[in-house]
Design an enzyme around this catalytic site. Structure first.
Site, PDB file in Angstrom:
ATOM      1  N   CYS A  93       2.558   0.149  22.933  1.00  0.00           N
ATOM      2  CA  CYS A  93       2.872   0.474  24.326  1.00  0.00           C
ATOM      3  C   CYS A  93       2.193   1.754  24.829  1.00  0.00           C
ATOM      4  O   CYS A  93       0.983   1.739  25.032  1.00  0.00           O
ATOM      5  CB  CYS A  93       4.381   0.512  24.517  1.00  0.00           C
ATOM      6  N   ARG A 126       8.017  -3.157  37.062  1.00  0.00           N
ATOM      7  CA  ARG A 126       7.939  -3.091  35.605  1.00  0.00           C
ATOM      8  C   ARG A 126       7.927  -4.510  35.039  1.00  0.00           C
ATOM      9  O   ARG A 126       8.547  -5.412  35.608  1.00  0.00           O
ATOM     10  CB  ARG A 126       9.124  -2.310  35.025  1.00  0.00           C
ATOM     11  N   HIS A 193       7.476  -3.876  21.682  1.00  0.00           N
ATOM     12  CA  HIS A 193       8.363  -2.877  21.080  1.00  0.00           C
ATOM     13  C   HIS A 193       9.334  -3.593  20.176  1.00  0.00           C
ATOM     14  O   HIS A 193       9.217  -4.749  19.893  1.00  0.00           O
ATOM     15  CB  HIS A 193       9.234  -2.224  22.159  1.00  0.00           C
TER      16      HIS A 193
HETATM   17  N1  GLN Z   1       4.684   4.493  30.415  1.00  0.00           N
HETATM   18  C1  GLN Z   1       4.086   3.267  30.072  1.00  0.00           C
HETATM   19  C2  GLN Z   1       4.355   2.174  31.084  1.00  0.00           C
HETATM   20  O1  GLN Z   1       5.449   2.058  31.614  1.00  0.00           O
HETATM   21  C3  GLN Z   1       4.487   2.871  28.682  1.00  0.00           C
HETATM   22  C4  GLN Z   1       5.946   2.652  28.537  1.00  0.00           C
HETATM   23  C5  GLN Z   1       6.401   2.382  27.167  1.00  0.00           C
HETATM   24  O2  GLN Z   1       5.878   2.879  26.135  1.00  0.00           O
HETATM   25  N2  GLN Z   1       7.462   1.623  27.118  1.00  0.00           N
HETATM   26  O3  GLN Z   1       3.471   1.402  31.335  1.00  0.00           O
END
Ligand code: GLN
Length: 249
Positions: A93, A126, A193
C-alpha cells in the site's frame, strides 16, 4: 539458513498491522528449519544493498508517507542496487506507492524511489473492501490472492509494466484497469493489507523461496507441503467474501 530481513520504517508504516506479514514469514521459515533475522531500518539507518535477503515496507496513511518519503528517496540508489542483486522486495500500500515514481495529492507531490514503473494520484473516493486476484508468479502456476484494500491513491502502471495480478473482485490499482500491484523480478508491490500473508501462505512461501535463492545463489527451493489447513481456510473465507462483493465501483 539465516534469512535476513530489513524492515523499512516499522515505526511509521504499519497500518492494519502490516508487520503481521513478518510474523508469518518467521513462523513458516522456522517450520522449515530456517531462521528469520529481522532488522528495523528507520530514518537514521542506511539501506545496505548486500545486508538483506528481503526488504519489506508496509502501508501508511498520507501523513506517515509524507514523513518518510524524502528519507526513503535519499536511499533510492541502495534500494535499486539491492533489487539488481536479487534481494526480494515486498511493499504494501503506502510503501508500494512510495516505491513508484511519485504519489500526487492535489497540489502536493511525494517523490518516490522509482523502482516500480508506475505513479500514483490521489482520488476523491477511497477504494475499500475485500479483494481477490489471480496471479501467476511462477509460470503455469495460477494462484489466487485474497486480501483487503483501502486506498485513495490510483496507481497507473507504465505501458508494458507487469502487474502482480488480475483483479477478480475489487478495485485494484486504479479501479478500472483490472490489474493490481506490480512486479519487477523479485520485487512485488500490492495494495493488499490484511495482513496479507496469513491468508495467502503460498505467497509467503514464494517470498521465502526467493529469499533463500538470494542467500544461496541457487535456484529457489521447492518446499514440501505443510499442515496449513487453517491458513487455506482463511484464504477461502476471504476469497468468498471478495467474490460476494462482486465487481468494482
Ligand atoms: N495513503 C495511501 C492512500 O490512501 C495509502 C493508504 C494505505 O497504506 N492504506 O492511497
Amino acid at each position: 539458513m539465516k534469512i535476513r530481513v530489513g524492515h523499512l520504517y516499522p515505526d511509521y508504516l504499519n497500518i492494519y498491522a502490516d508487520r503481521g506479514n513478518i510474523a508469518v514469514l518467521t513462523r513458516r521459515a522456522a517450520w522449515r528449519g530456517h531462521e528469520l533475522e529481522v532488522r528495523g531500518l528507520s530514518m537514521d539507518d542506511a539501506v545496505e544493498p548486500d545486508a538483506h535477503d528481503v526488504l519489506y515496507v508496509g502501508g501508511g496513511q498520507d501523513r506517515e508517507q509524507g514523513l518518510v518519503a524524502r528519507n526513503l528517496v535519499a536511499k533510492a540508489d541502495s534500494v535499486h542496487e539491492a533489487a539488481a542483486r536479487g534481494v526480494v522486495i515486498v511493499a504494501v500500500c503506502g510503501g508500494y506507492q512510495l516505491l513508484g515514481r511519485f504519489y500526487r495529492l492535489g497540489a502536493d507531490e511525494l517523490p518516490g524511489v522509482g523502482l516500480f514503473p508506475l505513479h500514483t494520484v490521489a482520488g476523491e473516493r477511497r477504494m475499500i473492501g475485500d479483494i481477490l486476484l489471480e496471479c501467476e508468479l511462477v509460470p503455469a502456476e495460477r494462484r489466487t490472492l485474497a486480501g483487503f484494500e483501502n486506498h485513495a491513491g490510483r496507481t497507473y502502471l507504465d505501458a508494458g509494466a507487469q502487474p502482480l495480478g488480475r483483479v477478480v473482485s475489487g478495485f485494484g490499482n486504479d479501479g478500472t484497469s483490472g490489474y493490481e500491484g506490480c512486479r519487477v523480478g523479485r520485487a512485488i508491490g500490492t495494495y493488499l493489507h490484511g495482513p496479507l500473508l496469513p491468508r495467502n501462505p503460498w505467497l509467503a512461501d514464494w517470498i521465502l523461496a526467493q529469499a533463500l535463492a538470494h542467500a544461496t545463489g541457487e535456484e529457489p527451493p521447492r518446499f514440501e507441503p505443510m499442515a496449513d489447513a487453517l491458513e487455506r481456510e482463511a484464504h477461502a473465507v476471504a476469497a468468498a467474501r471478495a467474490r460476494a462483493r462482486g465487481g468494482r465501483f
